[in-house]
Design a protein around this motif. Sequence first.
Motif, mmCIF file in Angstrom:
data_model
loop_
_atom_site.group_PDB
_atom_site.id
_atom_site.type_symbol
_atom_site.label_atom_id
_atom_site.label_comp_id
_atom_site.label_asym_id
_atom_site.label_seq_id
_atom_site.Cartn_x
_atom_site.Cartn_y
_atom_site.Cartn_z
ATOM 1 N N LYS A 137 7.958 20.736 13.534
ATOM 2 C CA LYS A 137 8.122 21.385 12.266
ATOM 3 C C LYS A 137 7.482 22.929 12.369
ATOM 4 C CE LYS A 137 9.136 20.944 7.926
ATOM 5 N NZ LYS A 137 10.459 20.648 7.517
ATOM 6 N N GLU A 140 9.925 25.231 14.030
ATOM 7 C CA GLU A 140 10.910 25.040 12.937
ATOM 8 C C GLU A 140 10.684 26.305 12.008
ATOM 9 O OE1 GLU A 140 12.568 22.742 9.569
ATOM 10 O OE2 GLU A 140 12.623 21.528 11.235
ATOM 11 N N LYS A 141 9.352 26.190 11.544
ATOM 12 C CA LYS A 141 8.958 27.305 10.526
ATOM 13 C C LYS A 141 8.435 28.647 11.106
ATOM 14 C CE LYS A 141 7.398 24.347 6.705
ATOM 15 N NZ LYS A 141 7.330 24.775 5.765
ATOM 16 N N PHE A 165 2.291 24.426 4.777
ATOM 17 C CA PHE A 165 2.915 23.507 5.918
ATOM 18 C C PHE A 165 3.065 22.215 5.468
ATOM 19 C CE2 PHE A 165 2.789 20.835 9.301
ATOM 20 C CZ PHE A 165 3.457 21.187 10.608
ATOM 21 N N THR A 167 5.577 18.490 6.303
ATOM 22 C CA THR A 167 6.536 17.898 7.139
ATOM 23 C C THR A 167 7.848 17.223 6.140
ATOM 24 O OG1 THR A 167 5.381 15.790 7.157
ATOM 25 C CG2 THR A 167 5.275 17.380 9.106
#
Length: 175
Positions: A137, A140-141, A165, A167
């Motif tokens: 994650k 991805e960010k 942050f 998920t």
Amino acid sequence: GLQLDNFQKSARELRKLTDELQDVVMSIRMVPLSGVFQRMNRIVRDMCKKLDKQVDLVTEGGDTEVDKTINEAIGDPFMHMIRNSMDHAIEQPEERLALGKPERGKITIAAKNIGGEIVITIADDGKGMNPDKLLAKAREKGILVKPESEYTKKEALGLIMLPGFSTNQEVTEFS
């Protein structure tokens, strides 16, 4: 360099009185954690209804005292962690039963005074965190600061503390 016995005696007495005054002031500022713990009961109860989960909140050490400014400052972080436990970690009752767990989940908040320091733990009996999922994650960010393979498990788990942050795939009222 003068030897003034009365002055030395008066200075010692003044030091003793100011130390006593400081002790009294500090004791007035100390408040038990039970107030913060009780607010978490309502959060758990409300989220149980909305998420259709069964969870018991167990508190230990609510009589542990901290400075009132600390007591006020920890409320929001506690709420954040309890909501994450409820939303992400604690499984639905049927899923828990299939995993051989009790139908009711459990979140524990405990406070202890250890060697002059207050240690507070928040734990749940949910599914835990997956460091690989957290790293994926973060990748991805675009928030990884070094190659993924160089992250320790502890660092990967620490990613959850970064602002914004999550998920979750979509924003909910809880996360």
